[in-house]
Design a protein around this motif. Structure first.
Motif, PDB file in Angstrom:
ATOM      1  N   ILE A  22       0.837  -1.202   0.000  1.00  0.00           N
ATOM      2  CA  ILE A  22       0.000   0.000   0.000  1.00  0.00           C
ATOM      3  C   ILE A  22       0.873   1.253   0.000  1.00  0.00           C
ATOM      4  O   ILE A  22       0.617   2.209  -0.744  1.00  0.00           O
ATOM      5  N   PHE A  23       1.916   1.258   0.809  1.00  0.00           N
ATOM      6  CA  PHE A  23       2.822   2.410   0.849  1.00  0.00           C
ATOM      7  C   PHE A  23       3.455   2.628  -0.524  1.00  0.00           C
ATOM      8  O   PHE A  23       3.544   3.772  -1.003  1.00  0.00           O
ATOM      9  N   ALA A  24       3.871   1.562  -1.170  1.00  0.00           N
ATOM     10  CA  ALA A  24       4.472   1.681  -2.502  1.00  0.00           C
ATOM     11  C   ALA A  24       3.456   2.229  -3.503  1.00  0.00           C
ATOM     12  O   ALA A  24       3.783   3.105  -4.319  1.00  0.00           O
ATOM     13  N   GLU A  25       2.236   1.735  -3.454  1.00  0.00           N
ATOM     14  CA  GLU A  25       1.189   2.217  -4.354  1.00  0.00           C
ATOM     15  C   GLU A  25       0.877   3.686  -4.099  1.00  0.00           C
ATOM     16  O   GLU A  25       0.708   4.460  -5.047  1.00  0.00           O
ATOM     17  N   LEU A  26       0.785   4.066  -2.839  1.00  0.00           N
ATOM     18  CA  LEU A  26       0.517   5.466  -2.509  1.00  0.00           C
ATOM     19  C   LEU A  26       1.639   6.369  -3.013  1.00  0.00           C
ATOM     20  O   LEU A  26       1.384   7.491  -3.467  1.00  0.00           O
ATOM     21  N   THR A  27       2.863   5.880  -2.965  1.00  0.00           N
ATOM     22  CA  THR A  27       4.001   6.652  -3.468  1.00  0.00           C
ATOM     23  C   THR A  27       3.889   6.864  -4.973  1.00  0.00           C
ATOM     24  O   THR A  27       4.102   7.972  -5.473  1.00  0.00           O
ATOM     25  N   VAL A  28       3.551   5.817  -5.699  1.00  0.00           N
ATOM     26  CA  VAL A  28       3.391   5.940  -7.153  1.00  0.00           C
ATOM     27  C   VAL A  28       2.283   6.939  -7.484  1.00  0.00           C
ATOM     28  O   VAL A  28       2.462   7.827  -8.323  1.00  0.00           O
ATOM     29  N   PHE A  29       1.152   6.812  -6.820  1.00  0.00           N
ATOM     30  CA  PHE A  29       0.054   7.737  -7.089  1.00  0.00           C
ATOM     31  C   PHE A  29       0.409   9.160  -6.670  1.00  0.00           C
ATOM     32  O   PHE A  29      -0.001  10.120  -7.327  1.00  0.00           O
ATOM     33  N   ALA A  30       1.169   9.317  -5.590  1.00  0.00           N
ATOM     34  CA  ALA A  30       1.599  10.662  -5.184  1.00  0.00           C
ATOM     35  C   ALA A  30       2.415  11.317  -6.293  1.00  0.00           C
ATOM     36  O   ALA A  30       2.261  12.514  -6.566  1.00  0.00           O
ATOM     37  N   ILE A  31       3.258  10.545  -6.946  1.00  0.00           N
ATOM     38  CA  ILE A  31       4.046  11.072  -8.070  1.00  0.00           C
ATOM     39  C   ILE A  31       3.111  11.507  -9.200  1.00  0.00           C
ATOM     40  O   ILE A  31       3.281  12.580  -9.785  1.00  0.00           O
ATOM     41  N   PHE A  32       2.094  10.702  -9.498  1.00  0.00           N
ATOM     42  CA  PHE A  32       1.106  11.076 -10.527  1.00  0.00           C
ATOM     43  C   PHE A  32       0.379  12.363 -10.131  1.00  0.00           C
ATOM     44  O   PHE A  32       0.194  13.262 -10.950  1.00  0.00           O
ATOM     45  N   PHE A  33      -0.057  12.437  -8.882  1.00  0.00           N
ATOM     46  CA  PHE A  33      -0.804  13.610  -8.420  1.00  0.00           C
ATOM     47  C   PHE A  33       0.053  14.865  -8.478  1.00  0.00           C
ATOM     48  O   PHE A  33      -0.413  15.925  -8.898  1.00  0.00           O
ATOM     49  N   ILE A  34       1.300  14.742  -8.065  1.00  0.00           N
ATOM     50  CA  ILE A  34       2.214  15.896  -8.112  1.00  0.00           C
ATOM     51  C   ILE A  34       2.452  16.309  -9.561  1.00  0.00           C
ATOM     52  O   ILE A  34       2.436  17.501  -9.888  1.00  0.00           O
ATOM     53  N   GLY A  35       2.660  15.331 -10.443  1.00  0.00           N
ATOM     54  CA  GLY A  35       2.842  15.634 -11.865  1.00  0.00           C
ATOM     55  C   GLY A  35       1.629  16.325 -12.451  1.00  0.00           C
ATOM     56  O   GLY A  35       1.750  17.304 -13.196  1.00  0.00           O
ATOM     57  N   PHE A  36       0.438  15.832 -12.117  1.00  0.00           N
ATOM     58  CA  PHE A  36      -0.799  16.441 -12.607  1.00  0.00           C
ATOM     59  C   PHE A  36      -0.899  17.883 -12.113  1.00  0.00           C
ATOM     60  O   PHE A  36      -1.177  18.800 -12.902  1.00  0.00           O
TER      61      PHE A  36
END
Length: 191
Positions: A22-36
């Motif tokens: 879950i932590f790894a997935e949240l990290t990946v999505f955080a990168i997407f959110f920051i990029g967006f």
């Protein structure tokens, strides 16, 4: 004579491995959110124009479906903790059924946008929109498969007593998927 009261230690539900995932997935999505958000701040006209083509009512329906599904699943886990395998199994299946509302609504929304000629290569807004929401959509489908497998395991009433940690792990993953949408919805549709 003084007595020291010790409070019970709180533990994370499920296995440690699911929390690392879950932590790894949240990290990946955080990168997407920051990029967006970064692209939005550098291309506000493009992103504002793109957001006007989205369907906020569909986004709201998706949000309500996932929140409701998570709530139902939380009740199912409470039933499991009480040893009520039947209520737990029903809760898992109902949670999956409510999640289908999200799946149908999201597929309809994708279809509407594609019919209008929008896709990953239209511009940066649509690239981020389709990629991020599509990646989330795949997580929803995976979560539904996980919940279905666990619901099938619950056909054996002893499963509730023997493997509560696995049920909690599946529920924790599902709640992560819900949390991601709660962040994604305002970021993409509203802000």
């Amino acid at each position: 004579m003084s007595e020291t009261m010790t409070s019970p230690q709180k533990e994370l539900p499920g296995d440690l491995a699911i929390w690392l995932f879950i932590f790894a997935e949240l990290t990946v999505f955080a990168i997407f959110f920051i990029g967006f958000a970064w692209m939005d701040s550098h291309n506000p006209e493009m992103f504002d124009a793109g957001k006007t083509t989205l369907h906020p009512i569909a986004g709201l329906i998706n949000t309500l479906a996932l929140i409701s599904s998570s709530y139902i699943l939380a009740l199912a886990i409470q039933a499991a903790k009480k040893g009520d395998a039947i209520a737990c199994r029903r809760g898992f299946w109902l949670s999956i059924a409510v999640a289908f509302i999200y799946v149908i609504s999201k597929m309809w929304e994708y279809d509407q946008l594609i019919e209008q000629g929008y896709n990953l290569s239209s511009n940066n807004f649509y690239m981020f929109y389709f990629f991020t929401t599509g990646f989330h959509f795949m997580h929803v489908l995976l979560g539904m498969v996980i919940l279905a497998i666990l619901a099938i395991c619950l056909n054996n009433p002893e499963y509730v007593k023997s493997d509560l940690s696995t049920l909690e792990s599946g529920a924790s993953y599902w709640h992560m998927v819900d949390l991601l949408w709660i962040i994604l919805f305002p970021l993409v549709y509203i802000i």
